[in-house]
Motif scaffolding. Structure first.
Motif, PDB file in Angstrom:
ATOM      1  N   GLY A 115      49.920  48.296  16.989  1.00  0.00           N
ATOM      2  CA  GLY A 115      49.237  47.819  18.193  1.00  0.00           C
ATOM      3  C   GLY A 115      48.025  46.952  17.902  1.00  0.00           C
ATOM      4  N   LEU A 116      47.652  46.808  16.623  1.00  0.00           N
ATOM      5  CA  LEU A 116      46.407  46.094  16.318  1.00  0.00           C
ATOM      6  C   LEU A 116      46.702  44.811  15.552  1.00  0.00           C
ATOM      7  CD1 LEU A 116      43.245  46.238  16.350  1.00  0.00           C
ATOM      8  CD2 LEU A 116      43.432  47.267  14.077  1.00  0.00           C
ATOM      9  N   TYR A 117      46.434  43.673  16.194  1.00  0.00           N
ATOM     10  CA  TYR A 117      46.652  42.363  15.572  1.00  0.00           C
ATOM     11  C   TYR A 117      47.994  42.307  14.827  1.00  0.00           C
ATOM     12  CZ  TYR A 117      41.970  40.764  16.767  1.00  0.00           C
ATOM     13  OH  TYR A 117      40.861  40.379  17.453  1.00  0.00           O
ATOM     14  N   ASP A 118      49.022  42.729  15.513  1.00  0.00           N
ATOM     15  CA  ASP A 118      50.375  42.618  14.966  1.00  0.00           C
ATOM     16  C   ASP A 118      51.307  42.286  16.122  1.00  0.00           C
ATOM     17  OD1 ASP A 118      52.198  43.433  12.451  1.00  0.00           O
ATOM     18  OD2 ASP A 118      53.202  43.944  14.328  1.00  0.00           O
ATOM     19  N   SER A 119      52.310  41.474  15.882  1.00  0.00           N
ATOM     20  CA  SER A 119      53.140  41.004  16.998  1.00  0.00           C
ATOM     21  C   SER A 119      54.546  41.571  17.016  1.00  0.00           C
ATOM     22  CB  SER A 119      53.182  39.477  17.002  1.00  0.00           C
ATOM     23  OG  SER A 119      51.931  39.008  17.434  1.00  0.00           O
ATOM     24  N   THR A 120      54.831  42.564  16.201  1.00  0.00           N
ATOM     25  CA  THR A 120      56.205  43.095  16.179  1.00  0.00           C
ATOM     26  C   THR A 120      56.629  43.596  17.562  1.00  0.00           C
ATOM     27  OG1 THR A 120      55.757  43.762  13.900  1.00  0.00           O
ATOM     28  CG2 THR A 120      57.774  44.618  14.895  1.00  0.00           C
ATOM     29  N   ILE A 121      55.742  44.301  18.247  1.00  0.00           N
ATOM     30  CA  ILE A 121      56.099  44.828  19.576  1.00  0.00           C
ATOM     31  C   ILE A 121      56.415  43.663  20.523  1.00  0.00           C
ATOM     32  CG2 ILE A 121      55.266  46.103  21.600  1.00  0.00           C
ATOM     33  CD1 ILE A 121      53.481  47.740  19.686  1.00  0.00           C
ATOM     34  N   ARG A 122      55.547  42.651  20.505  1.00  0.00           N
ATOM     35  CA  ARG A 122      55.772  41.466  21.359  1.00  0.00           C
ATOM     36  C   ARG A 122      57.112  40.806  21.068  1.00  0.00           C
ATOM     37  NH1 ARG A 122      50.590  40.325  19.651  1.00  0.00           N
ATOM     38  NH2 ARG A 122      49.312  41.144  21.309  1.00  0.00           N
ATOM     39  N   ILE A 123      57.438  40.722  19.790  1.00  0.00           N
ATOM     40  CA  ILE A 123      58.653  40.001  19.389  1.00  0.00           C
ATOM     41  C   ILE A 123      59.898  40.792  19.792  1.00  0.00           C
ATOM     42  CG2 ILE A 123      59.929  39.141  17.376  1.00  0.00           C
ATOM     43  CD1 ILE A 123      57.078  38.435  16.216  1.00  0.00           C
ATOM     44  N   ILE A 124      59.846  42.109  19.637  1.00  0.00           N
ATOM     45  CA  ILE A 124      60.989  42.932  20.084  1.00  0.00           C
ATOM     46  C   ILE A 124      61.150  42.782  21.607  1.00  0.00           C
ATOM     47  CG2 ILE A 124      61.883  45.307  20.301  1.00  0.00           C
ATOM     48  CD1 ILE A 124      61.918  44.447  17.405  1.00  0.00           C
ATOM     49  N   ASN A 125      60.030  42.689  22.301  1.00  0.00           N
ATOM     50  CA  ASN A 125      60.124  42.502  23.758  1.00  0.00           C
ATOM     51  C   ASN A 125      60.737  41.153  24.116  1.00  0.00           C
ATOM     52  OD1 ASN A 125      59.432  44.847  25.231  1.00  0.00           O
ATOM     53  ND2 ASN A 125      57.354  44.682  24.409  1.00  0.00           N
TER      54      ASN A 125
END
Ligand SMILES: C[S@@+](CC[C@H](N)C(=O)[O-])C[C@H]1O[C@@H](n2cnc3c(N)ncnc32)[C@H](O)[C@@H]1O
Length: 258
Positions: A115-125
């Motif tokens: 959740g901190l300065y990482d975009s993996t969650i955004r990219i999966i979304n």
């Protein structure tokens, strides 16, 4: 449905892994590993070490993938990141389709906390939003570089009852020292602490936290800024890369409440 576990692995020490993370890594069918060259070799070593130490499931499949590189020419920073995320999400979608059958699960090992300065969650979304491949996901929290920093310096993150700002080097001077008394600075390629001219500011700096190469320096900013700048440059030259973070503080516990 395919299920993705976005697993926080901590900030450099393999012992940062939580029991929840270890259980997730042993439960999934596949671990996706960014290919060599895409990540600094020492960071790739930490991921490899984590898999060797903790994964006891002999059925686990390890799948390497190439991470697209971010293109910066002829576009703004925002457009460059947006295009990059779009490209990575296409890579992920292809991976999920080619490597996983319906009903299987896979994990990404994410540095620190997802959740901190990482975009993996955004990219999966982004993959989910395309609605081509049904995918669900779970986030497993990890120890952040902020926690690694405050633990190494043996300090609390916040002053009693006071806020903290987490920011980047580029934006540091917007709020510190005028608005917040504690600022944590990440992703700082320009050593923005050198722009703070305040005799009451303190800095707690750390590089390669959690690894065998960890360096920490703390003191009154005016006294140690030059030493940090020199030490950082030397370490970066020696390793070929650096990851550093710092906390700036002005003020004391209870100083506005007495
Ligand atoms: C892309 S962000 C990832 C942050 C990560 N998700 C976390 O939870 O810490 C990378 C930045 O985190 C900080 N960082 C991560 N690991 C670090 C470490 N071991 N030592 C010092 N700084 C670190 C640095 O500021 C670096 O530029």
């Amino acid at each position: 449905m395919r299920h993705i576990y976005i697993v926080g692995i901590g900030a450099g020490n393999p012992e940062h892994l939580t029991v929840q993370a270890i259980n997730a890594l042993n439960k999934v069918d596949i671990i996706f590993i960014p290919s060599k060259g895409a990540v600094k070799s020492e960071l790739a070593d930490v991921r490899r070490d984590i898999c060797q130490r903790y994964i006891t499931n002999a059925q686990t499949r390890f799948v390497d993938y190439d991470v697209p590189t971010r293109q910066t020419a002829d576009r703004s920073y925002v457009k460059s990141v947006d295009d990059w995320h779009s490209e990575i999400s296409s890579t992920y979608e292809r991976l999920f389709e080619q490597e996983m059958v319906i009903g299987e699960s896979a994990a990404f090992l994410v540095w620190g906390d997802p959740g901190l300065y990482d975009s993996t969650i955004r990219i999966i979304n982004r993959v989910r939003d395309r609605r081509v491949l049904p995918v669900d996901y779970t986030v497993i929290p990890g120890i952040t570089s902020i926690q690694a920093l405050t633990a190494s310096h043996r300090i609390p993150l916040n002053l009693v009852g006071k806020p903290v700002q987490i920011t980047t080097g580029r934006r540091l001077t917007e709020n510190f020292p005028g608005i917040v008394e504690t600022a944590v600075v990440m992703l700082d390629g320009e050593q923005a602490f050198n722009k703070i001219d305040d005799p009451d500011a303190y800095i707690y700096w750390g590089a390669y936290l959690g690894t065998k190469d960890e360096i920490t320096i703390a003191g009154r900013l005016a006294d140690v800024a030059a030493c940090i700048t020199a030490m950082r440059a030397e370490a970066r030259e020696r390793h070929g890369w650096i990851m550093d973070i710092y906390l700036l503080r002005k003020g004391e516990d209870f100083d506005d409440q007495i």
